[in-house]
Enzyme design. Structure first.
Site, PDB file in Angstrom:
ATOM      1  N   GLY A  43      57.779  45.572  26.843  1.00  0.00           N
ATOM      2  CA  GLY A  43      56.432  46.085  26.626  1.00  0.00           C
ATOM      3  C   GLY A  43      55.363  45.608  27.577  1.00  0.00           C
ATOM      4  O   GLY A  43      54.386  46.307  27.816  1.00  0.00           O
ATOM      5  N   ASP A 101      51.174  40.717  17.219  1.00  0.00           N
ATOM      6  CA  ASP A 101      51.204  41.407  15.933  1.00  0.00           C
ATOM      7  C   ASP A 101      51.460  40.365  14.839  1.00  0.00           C
ATOM      8  O   ASP A 101      50.573  39.596  14.506  1.00  0.00           O
ATOM      9  CB  ASP A 101      52.312  42.464  16.003  1.00  0.00           C
ATOM     10  CG  ASP A 101      52.267  43.496  14.901  1.00  0.00           C
ATOM     11  OD1 ASP A 101      51.749  43.197  13.817  1.00  0.00           O
ATOM     12  OD2 ASP A 101      52.766  44.608  15.114  1.00  0.00           O
ATOM     13  N   ASP A 157      56.194  51.004  23.028  1.00  0.00           N
ATOM     14  CA  ASP A 157      57.075  52.112  22.710  1.00  0.00           C
ATOM     15  C   ASP A 157      57.309  52.287  21.224  1.00  0.00           C
ATOM     16  O   ASP A 157      56.969  51.432  20.417  1.00  0.00           O
ATOM     17  CB  ASP A 157      58.435  51.895  23.374  1.00  0.00           C
ATOM     18  CG  ASP A 157      59.247  50.817  22.659  1.00  0.00           C
ATOM     19  OD1 ASP A 157      60.380  51.118  22.244  1.00  0.00           O
ATOM     20  OD2 ASP A 157      58.750  49.680  22.516  1.00  0.00           O
TER      21      ASP A 157
END
Length: 177
Positions: A43, A101, A157
């Site tokens: 990522g 996250d 993604d």
């Protein structure tokens, strides 16, 4: 692909401006220290490439590949798929991640790298999603704080697709549910 996007959360122009700002700040903070940027694949690759173009100090880079996600949720188990190529003892490390996250992966990675005795470890993330935090880890550098939404684009993604979008978009729930 564009039809799968509910809305654009962060435009390409906003990304460019904030990443440039972060690169300048890191250059100032690490002047004379020659940090190693450690990208967390896959990522980070677009963000890291753009960030490096805005770093004006002597530095190097390496990559790690870790996995902890299945679909849209973290499994909680972190696996190192590709480790660093160089010795980081006594070096200043900047972990580059696309999104902070739950923090589970970054917390594990930071502790893992601390065991190699670097001079310092900092975290630079494109996006911070504090609403989902489960681990006690925070970014030293962050471009955007975002709401609890499933985002794709600019390297992020869903099942290996949407990485090539030039912006950060919120994926329509019916795509991943």
């Amino acid at each position: 692909m564009e039809r799968d996007i509910e809305r654009v959360l962060i435009s390409a122009e906003e990304l460019e401006a904030k990443v440039a700002e972060m690169g300048k700040q890191i250059s100032k903070d690490f002047e004379g220290k020659e940090p190693i940027f450690v990208g967390v694949l896959k990522g980070c690759f677009i963000f890291m490439a753009d960030l490096m173009r805005h770093v004006s100090i002597k530095c190097s880079m390496d990559f790690m590949a870790v996995s902890s996600y299945k679909g849209t949720t973290s499994t909680g188990a972190v696996k190192i798929n590709k480790d660093l190529n160089e010795n980081i003892e006594g070096k200043h490390i900047i972990i580059v991640e696309d999104i902070l996250d739950s923090g589970i992966t970054l917390n594990y990675l930071k502790k893992y790298l601390e065991g190699r005795n670097p001079a310092s470890i900092s975290i630079a993330t494109l996006m911070d999603k504090p609403a989902r935090r489960k681990a006690d880890v925070y970014a030293n550098y962050s471009c955007f704080e975002i709401p609890d939404a499933f985002v794709v684009g600019y390297g992020l993604d869903y099942n290996e697709t949407y990485r090539n979008l030039p912006y950060i978009g919120v994926l329509k729930p019916e795509i991943y549910e």
